[in-house]
Motif scaffolding. Structure first.
Motif, short mmCIF file in Angstrom:
data_model
loop_
_atom_site.label_atom_id
_atom_site.label_comp_id
_atom_site.label_asym_id
_atom_site.label_seq_id
_atom_site.Cartn_x
_atom_site.Cartn_y
_atom_site.Cartn_z
N ASN A 90 -2.63 11.09 -7.16
CA ASN A 90 -1.20 11.10 -7.45
C ASN A 90 -0.36 11.46 -6.22
OD1 ASN A 90 0.89 10.64 -9.32
ND2 ASN A 90 1.14 12.84 -9.67
N THR A 91 -0.75 10.87 -5.10
CA THR A 91 -0.01 11.11 -3.86
C THR A 91 0.35 9.75 -3.25
OG1 THR A 91 0.01 12.34 -1.77
CG2 THR A 91 -2.09 11.34 -2.42
N SER A 92 0.69 9.72 -1.98
CA SER A 92 1.18 8.47 -1.39
C SER A 92 0.50 8.17 -0.07
CB SER A 92 2.70 8.53 -1.20
OG SER A 92 3.08 9.71 -0.54
N PHE A 93 0.38 6.87 0.20
CA PHE A 93 -0.24 6.39 1.44
C PHE A 93 0.57 5.21 1.95
CE2 PHE A 93 -3.24 3.32 3.43
CZ PHE A 93 -3.55 4.07 4.56
N LEU A 94 0.88 5.23 3.23
CA LEU A 94 1.61 4.12 3.85
C LEU A 94 0.89 3.73 5.13
CD1 LEU A 94 5.44 3.70 4.22
CD2 LEU A 94 3.91 3.14 6.13
N TYR A 95 0.41 2.48 5.16
CA TYR A 95 -0.22 1.94 6.36
C TYR A 95 0.73 0.97 7.03
CZ TYR A 95 -2.96 -1.08 9.36
OH TYR A 95 -3.39 -1.81 10.44
N GLY A 96 0.82 1.08 8.35
CA GLY A 96 1.58 0.12 9.13
C GLY A 96 0.77 -0.33 10.32
N SER A 97 0.59 -1.65 10.47
CA SER A 97 -0.05 -2.14 11.69
C SER A 97 0.87 -1.95 12.88
CB SER A 97 -0.41 -3.62 11.54
OG SER A 97 0.75 -4.40 11.32
N ASN A 98 2.17 -1.80 12.60
CA ASN A 98 3.15 -1.54 13.65
C ASN A 98 4.39 -0.96 12.99
OD1 ASN A 98 5.20 -1.88 15.74
ND2 ASN A 98 3.69 -3.17 16.77
N PHE A 99 4.88 0.17 13.48
CA PHE A 99 6.01 0.85 12.86
C PHE A 99 7.35 0.52 13.51
CE2 PHE A 99 2.50 3.28 11.21
CZ PHE A 99 2.93 3.63 9.94
N SER A 100 7.34 -0.29 14.53
CA SER A 100 8.57 -0.64 15.23
C SER A 100 9.50 -1.45 14.33
CB SER A 100 8.22 -1.45 16.49
OG SER A 100 9.31 -2.22 16.92
N LEU A 101 10.80 -1.11 14.34
CA LEU A 101 11.79 -1.88 13.59
C LEU A 101 11.79 -3.33 14.07
CD1 LEU A 101 14.21 -2.30 11.70
CD2 LEU A 101 15.68 -1.41 13.53
N GLY A 102 11.77 -3.52 15.39
CA GLY A 102 11.79 -4.86 15.95
C GLY A 102 10.59 -5.69 15.52
N VAL A 103 9.41 -5.09 15.49
CA VAL A 103 8.21 -5.81 15.08
C VAL A 103 8.29 -6.19 13.60
CG1 VAL A 103 5.74 -5.55 14.61
CG2 VAL A 103 6.65 -5.03 16.87
N ASN A 104 8.81 -5.31 12.77
CA ASN A 104 8.90 -5.63 11.36
C ASN A 104 9.92 -6.73 11.09
OD1 ASN A 104 7.14 -3.78 9.45
ND2 ASN A 104 7.72 -2.56 11.22
N LEU A 105 10.98 -6.80 11.89
CA LEU A 105 11.87 -7.95 11.83
C LEU A 105 11.14 -9.21 12.32
CD1 LEU A 105 15.11 -6.26 13.19
CD2 LEU A 105 14.73 -7.05 10.85
N PHE A 106 10.31 -9.03 13.34
CA PHE A 106 9.51 -10.14 13.88
C PHE A 106 8.54 -10.68 12.84
CE2 PHE A 106 6.12 -11.63 16.96
CZ PHE A 106 6.86 -12.65 17.52
N PHE A 107 7.94 -9.78 12.04
CA PHE A 107 7.07 -10.21 10.94
C PHE A 107 7.82 -11.17 10.00
CE2 PHE A 107 4.40 -6.05 11.04
CZ PHE A 107 3.57 -6.59 12.01
N ALA A 108 9.05 -10.79 9.64
CA ALA A 108 9.84 -11.62 8.73
C ALA A 108 10.19 -12.96 9.38
CB ALA A 108 11.11 -10.87 8.32
N LEU A 109 10.55 -12.93 10.66
CA LEU A 109 10.86 -14.16 11.39
C LEU A 109 9.64 -15.07 11.48
CD1 LEU A 109 12.73 -15.85 13.23
CD2 LEU A 109 11.98 -14.43 15.15
N ASN A 110 8.48 -14.48 11.71
CA ASN A 110 7.22 -15.23 11.80
C ASN A 110 6.93 -15.97 10.50
OD1 ASN A 110 4.41 -15.83 12.74
ND2 ASN A 110 3.87 -14.33 11.16
#
Length: 233
Positions: A90-110
């Motif tokens: 009953n806890t939380s886990f967050l995985y990110g291959s990259n935490f950069s704001l720019g990279v996450n926008l890049f993921f969406a663009l990709n």
């Protein structure tokens, strides 16, 4: 927040500096497998270690009901088990291959570009990632996320592989050069032209800031999350 850093290398030190500048307290800086005692009762753990120890590090924290933000790549075959442990405790886990704001926008663009290009078979797709020579996994977690984004939107591909694109296998070139924080490129090449999108990190600060923002966001939540939840939900 009280923050425990599990994995106190270059990234861990930058994360610690940014967390303190944002008013948080660092209660542990660990380079060994944590225990309930050495974690020192944090509100959240930020884990940037090595692929071979990440699973055990995260497991201990979740079993002690401490939320975990993880940026370690190269261990993802065990991620479903970790997500189950987070739910059971009953806890939380967050995985990110990259935490950069720019990279996450890049993921969406990709993903958007992959959807636009899926019907143009005259264009061959190739990924390339460049990182510092100290990076232990190849391809990078970011490159894998980019490949998965293309595969999800283009039925020509069913899997990715290291090397050149062939048939239904989407290719990723992994290059290692001194002190490169991270550069990722996607190429669509035909006989007459080429389309390229590219993200270049200038330093590690963007990755570190994103991890701290994720740690702030996850307070009071239970479940398994990604940076898409942090930035776009």
């Amino acid at each position: 927040m009280k923050v425990a850093l599990v994995g106190y290398g270059k990234m861990g030190k930058i994360i610690g500096e940014i967390a303190e500048k944002r008013g948080h307290e660092i209660v542990a800086k660990l380079n060994e497998t944590p225990t309930a005692e050495t974690l020192n009762n944090p509100d959240v753990v930020i884990e940037f270690s090595n692929p071979e120890v990440a699973f055990n590090n995260i497991k201990v924290c979740l079993e002690n009901k401490i939320p975990v933000i993880c940026g370690t790549t190269g261990w993802l075959e065990q991620k479903p088990e970790i997500e189950k442990i987070a739910q059971e405790n009953n806890t939380s886990f967050l995985y990110g291959s990259n935490f950069s704001l720019g990279v996450n926008l890049f993921f969406a663009l990709n993903e958007k570009l992959a959807d636009l290009m899926k019907n143009f078979s005259e264009y061959n797709v190739q990924l390339e990632e460049i990182h510092h020579t100290h990076k232990k996994d190849a391809p990078s977690g970011t490159a894998i996320s980019l490949a998965e984004g293309i595969i999800k939107n283009d039925q020509r591909f069913s899997s990715w592989k290291l090397d050149e694109t062939k048939g239904s296998e989407l290719g990723i070139f992994a290059i290692r050069e001194d002190e490169v924080p991270g550069t990722h490129s996607i190429f669509y090449r035909s006989e007459v032209d080429e389309i390229e999108i590219k993200h270049t990190a200038f330093n590690r600060n963007g990755f570190a800031l994103g991890a701290v923002v994720a740690a702030e966001w996850i307070q009071g939540k239970t479940g398994n999350f990604t940076m898409k939840d942090v930035l776009f939900s």
